[in-house]
Each structure stands twice: as structure tokens, then as C-alpha cells.
Design an enzyme around this catalytic site. Structure first.
Site, PDB file in Angstrom:
ATOM      1  N   TYR A 101      59.016  40.693 -17.074  1.00  0.00           N
ATOM      2  CA  TYR A 101      58.962  40.897 -18.522  1.00  0.00           C
ATOM      3  C   TYR A 101      57.570  41.406 -18.877  1.00  0.00           C
ATOM      4  CZ  TYR A 101      58.498  39.827 -23.482  1.00  0.00           C
ATOM      5  OH  TYR A 101      58.272  39.926 -24.830  1.00  0.00           O
ATOM      6  N   GLU A 189      58.118  46.559 -25.731  1.00  0.00           N
ATOM      7  CA  GLU A 189      58.558  45.493 -24.835  1.00  0.00           C
ATOM      8  C   GLU A 189      59.509  46.039 -23.776  1.00  0.00           C
ATOM      9  OE1 GLU A 189      60.139  41.226 -26.119  1.00  0.00           O
ATOM     10  OE2 GLU A 189      61.805  42.631 -25.914  1.00  0.00           O
TER      11      GLU A 189
END
Ligand code: GDP
Ligand code: MN
Length: 387
Positions: A101, A189
Site C-alpha cells: 500500500y 493512493e
């Protein structure tokens, strides 16, 4: 302004992040054609402005054309938590060894950019933050210095990136930081940022939000505004040059001046009501503008009552009253209005409104009086204070 996954990935790719080759498709036929050009296996992905598509069945692997047609048919038109799928992204399927992530966002309380990284990607980052906070690295960046290669590598290693890909993950973080700064993004992101069995690092998903107020600096990004997924009323408002933001409640709001509208929202909330929108008619509102604004407010079917809060300065009370009267003539709204008119030409404005004898229009002199009246009307009650 939120971008769809594939638009976000195209933006990331412009800054050097590795992504899989793919094509957008809007029909089963287009998806099948695209897959043929890309080469199997492919992954068929719903393009909607909401996460968790995988869990909802909006991300499917397809080994051949029959499977592409089957999945494309199932995903197109699918409703993912209120977002209907109209566009698919078909891309070359990746083999995944690990899912990481990575994100760069604005930490408003610290007034600094924040880089986040974890080797526990794929799942929702909130889960990681809750169950294993130590596995989610969060580091601020000095915006004057920028993200250095050293800091990026340190973040990657601390977040648990495998030793052999730390450099490549750092490279990805640098590119993500570049996207965030150079594109005026508020969020960039990647979840998951994958490591393939060949140890290549690639972005498999992207969530990018651009600062709408900085869009004028990026004419090439303006086309990315997803008109189709945008709120229809907000789109119309933008076209008409009206500052309108849709909210969740049932009381339509119009005021002149952003500050006054903000306090109107507060006062309505304080009176126990729930605003349906923010609408700033701006200074010097003339009849035509008011009329347009009324149409926008009433285009939201949730609206049960409307509050006009006008403090006349440049905006003249009589002009507002004329606008309201004109608007009512051709819209014939079925919901009650409360109008608080104060300031320049307020007496004249209130007189015009009274003379027009508009059904369902109440006037109030103070903001609190008006808020209480509109909340009572929205709840289906009568008006106490206003007359
Ligand atoms: P989200 O559910 O909306 O976050 O959509 P993602 O694009 O992140 O996809 C969800 C999950 O599908 C990912 O975390 C992957 O595990 C899986 N996935 C997506 N693309 C591929 C792919 O090319 N190959 C494989 N094996 N899995 C994929
Ligand atoms: Mn994802």
C-alpha cells in the site's frame, strides 16, 4: 475532483510509475475487442468512484474471450454501493507475489504532505491501521525540501518492503510524490502496489483526487473530470457559474456570500434541520441568477423546504424579490420557502414579495427566526415566528 482508476493510472504512468497495459470499454463488444488486442489473461474492472470493487464482484480475471464477455456483461450496469458501472477497464492480468500500500496525501492538521506505506496492501488500509498500526508507516515530508530518495527508501524499508525491491518501491514513492505535487493532487493512493514474481513493482489500482481549484493550472487534466459520475445538479451549477455543493439533508439553502451561506448552514443545523445544499448566489444577484438558483435547489428531489438568507449589500433586496417572483412564475414549486431579507432595499423587497402573494412563501426578519421557520416547514409543521 476524484479520478476513475484508469484515469488515475494514466496520470501515474505520466510520472514514471509502472502500470499494466489496458483499454477502457463501455460495452461487452468493446471489452472483448480490447482484450483481443491486449492479450490474455486479462482483468475486467468496474470503473466507479468508490473502493472495494473487488469484494463487490467488480474485478474479474478472464482467461479467454468467452470469460471477458461473461464478466463484462455482469459488471456493466452493476450497482456498487450506489455507483452504477458504465465504464470498464480491461488490462493485462498481473501475477502477484506481494501486495503493498502506498499513498501521498495532505495532512491538514499538520499542514504537511504525508507519505504512507505498508507491505500489507490489498486489504483496506484502515484495517491495517487498526490491527497492526506499526505496519503502516506514516511520515511527513518537508514541502520545501521534497521527498528525498533516502527518506523514500527509509519509508519503504520501515513499512516492510522486501529487501530486493526497496529501491524500486522508493522509486514508486518518489513518482507518487511527484504526481501529488506537480498535478496538484490532494490524494494519490495505490492499493495494491504489487511485486510480481519477476520482482517488478507495479501499480494495480489508483485513487487520485485532484484539487478542483487548481485545475486551471492543468488544462490537460480538465478533460478527466468525469462528467458522467459527477452529480448532475453540481455539473449544471458549474456550467451556470453558480457555487453549489450538494449535501445530504432536506432543506434547500440560498444565500449571498460564502460566509453567510456557511453560517446559514450552521444556524439551520442548530435549529435541528439538515441542509440539502450549499448555494452561494454571490454578490449583486439579479433576477435571472436567483431564478436559476431556485431551479438548481429544486432539482434535488430531497428538498422539502427552502431558506433564502439574503443580506443586502451590493445585492439589493428588491432585485432578489423580483428574482424569486420570476422564478416562481415558471417553476411553480410545491415546497414552502422562507425568505429572510435584510440590508439594502429590504423593505422594498419584502413589500414586493407581499404584493406578489406567492403561495407558500414566508418572510422572516432575522436569521434565527427564518431557520426555525424553515425547519418546522420541512418537518411538515406550520410556521410560528415567520409571517
Ligand atoms: P478495489 O477492490 O476497488 O480496491 O480494486 P483493485 O483494483 O484494488 O482490485 C482488487 C483486488 O483484485 C486486488 O487487490 C487484487 O488482489 C485483485 N486484482 C486486481 N488486478 C489483478 C490482476 O491483474 N491479477 C490478479 N491476480 N489479481 C488482481
Ligand atoms: Mn484497490
Amino acid at each position: 475532483m476524484d479520478l476513475l482508476e484508469y484515469q488515475g493510472k494514466q496520470l501515474l504512468a505520466r510520472h514514471g510509475l509502472k502500470v499494466s497495459a489496458g483499454e477502457a470499454a463501455r460495452t461487452v463488444e468493446e471489452a472483448a475487442q480490447a482484450a483481443g488486442r491486449i492479450g490474455y489473461p486479462v482483468v475486467v474492472k468496474a470503473q466507479v468512484l468508490i473502493g472495494g470493487r473487488g469484494k463487490a464482484g467488480g474485478v474479474k480475471l478472464a482467461a479467454d474471450e468467452a470469460e471477458v464477455r461473461e464478466h463484462a456483461g455482469a459488471i456493466l450496469g452493476m450497482d456498487i454501493r450506489g455507483h452504477v458501472v458504465r465504464t470498464l477497464w480491461v488490462e493485462r492480468a498481473s501475477e502477484i507475489a506481494s501486495e503493498y500500500y502506498a499513498a501521498v496525501l495532505l495532512d491538514r492538521s499538520a499542514k504537511l504532505p504525508l507519505v504512507m506505506f505498508s507491505s500489507e496492501g490489498g486489504v483496506e488500509v484502515e484495517q491495517v491501521a487498526e490491527s497492526h498500526p506499526e505496519r503502516l508507516v506514516r511520515e511527513h515530508v518537508d514541502p520545501l525540501v521534497g521527498l528525498s530518495r533516502e527518506q523514500a527508501a527509509r519509508i519503504a524499508a520501515a513499512g516492510g518492503a522486501a529487501a530486493d525491491v526497496v529501491e524500486d518501491v522508493a522509486e514508486a514513492l518518489l513518482a507518487l510524490y511527484e504526481v501529488w505535487t506537480q498535478e496538484d493532487a490532494t490524494l494519490a493512493e495505490i492499493n495494491p502496489l504489487i511485486v510480481t514474481p519477476e520482482r517488478a513493482v507495479r501499480a494495480l489500482d489508483a485513487k487520485v483526487s485532484l484539487d478542483g481549484n487548481a485545475l486551471y493550472r492543468h488544462p490537460e487534466n480538465q478533460a478527466l473530470a468525469d462528467r458522467e459520475n459527477e452529480d448532475e445538479i453540481e455539473r449544471r451549477a458549474a456550467e451556470e457559474g453558480v457555487q453549489y455543493v450538494k449535501l445530504d439533508g432536506d432543506i434547500g439553502i440560498l444565500g449571498n456570500g460564502a460566509g453567510l451561506v456557511m453560517s446559514t448552514l450552521d444556524v439551520v443545523a442548530q435549529a435541528g434541520g439538515s441542509p440539502a445544499n450549499f448555494l452561494d448566489a454571490g454578490g449583486g444577484s439579479d433576477a435571472k441568477k436567483i431564478s436559476q438558483a431556485v431551479e438548481l435547489i429544486l432539482a434535488n428531489p430531497a428538498v422539502k423546504a427552502v431558506l433564502f438568507n439574503i443580506f443586502g449589500g451590493i445585492t439589493r433586496g428588491d432585485e432578489v424579490a423580483r428574482g424569486l417572483i420570476a422564478a416562481f412564475r415558471h417553476i411553480k414549486p410545491s415546497v414552502p420557502f422562507v425568505v429572510r431579507l435584510d440590508g439594502t432595499n429590504d423593505v422594498e423587497g419584502r413589500r414586493l414579495l407581499a404584493e406578489a402573494e406567492l403561495p407558500n412563501v414566508h418572510t422572516a426578519r432575522t436569521m434565527n427566526e427564518a431557520a426555525e421557520a424553515v425547519v418546522a416547514l420541512a418537518a411538515g409543521g406550520g410556521v410560528g415566528a415567520a409571517a
